[in-house]
Design an enzyme around this catalytic site. Structure first.
Site, short mmCIF file in Angstrom:
data_model
loop_
_atom_site.label_atom_id
_atom_site.label_comp_id
_atom_site.label_asym_id
_atom_site.label_seq_id
_atom_site.Cartn_x
_atom_site.Cartn_y
_atom_site.Cartn_z
N ASP A 212 40.41 40.44 36.33
CA ASP A 212 41.08 39.29 35.71
C ASP A 212 40.67 39.33 34.24
O ASP A 212 39.60 38.86 33.88
CB ASP A 212 40.64 37.98 36.37
N GLU B 148 45.75 41.82 36.47
CA GLU B 148 46.78 40.82 36.23
C GLU B 148 47.57 41.19 34.98
O GLU B 148 47.01 41.66 34.00
CB GLU B 148 46.11 39.45 36.05
N ASP C 50 36.82 33.09 37.25
CA ASP C 50 37.43 34.38 36.91
C ASP C 50 37.06 35.45 37.94
O ASP C 50 37.83 36.38 38.18
CB ASP C 50 36.97 34.82 35.51
#
Length: 183
Positions: free
Chosen positions: A7, A67, A140
């Site tokens: 992430d 992502e 996160d």
């Protein structure tokens, strides 16, 4: 198969590693790279790159799931996020690790069933799926695990669908000659 989920962020980059078997995914590790906002962006990018390389060397993942860039209102933040993504991707590519990308909506939908789920809902589901007892310090980290799980679920779906017959235009035309418009 080991999947490293990332992430990306210019201040906190989440890292999650799972071991995938045919019927389930198990937690290996999760972490967060917490960066100093007073450091230059180039220094922070180097720290992200080094952290990714360290995890790749330690856990030898087969896949990296990351992502995709989130398009926010602040163009500077979007650019920094893109650079953080870039160094993580380069770390994987330089280590011969396959890279797959997923949008935030895809990740949320695969974990919670709702593409508009909150970060807290994603965290809750990740903890349940991977049976995480302790409370992760940074959300996160659970986001990174969610990205890794999303990739695992997508791979499982591809395997299940690989045996199914796929329709082609040629087969459609052969089966429906009356629907063809001839000039």
């Amino acid at each position: 198969m080991i999947i490293l989920g990332i992430d990306p962020g210019s201040l906190i980059t989440g890292i999650g590693i799972i071991n995938c078997k045919a019927d389930k995914a198990d937690l290996i590790d999760f972490d967060a790279v917490v960066l100093n906002s007073r450091d230059s962006l180039t220094k922070r990018l180097k720290v992200i790159y080094d952290a990714c390389i360290e995890k790749i060397i330690k856990y030898k993942p087969d896949e990296l799931a990351i992502e995709t860039a989130f398009f926010g209102k602040n163009i500077q933040s979007t650019l920094k996020l893109g650079q953080a993504r870039g160094v993580a991707i380069i770390a994987a590519v330089n280590s011969n690790v396959n890279v797959s990308e997923y949008s935030p909506r895809e990740v949320k939908k695969s974990i919670t069933g709702n593409g508009a789920a909150s970060k807290e809902q994603v965290k809750y589901m990740v903890k349940r799926i991977l049976e995480i007892k302790e409370e992760p310090q940074y959300i996160d980290s659970t986001d990174a695990l969610a990205i890794a799980l999303c990739h695992y679920y997508n791979m499982q779906s591809a395997i299940k669908n690989s045996g199914k017959k796929r329709n082609s235009w040629k087969k459609f035309v052969e089966a429906n000659p009356d629907r063809i418009i001839k000039k």
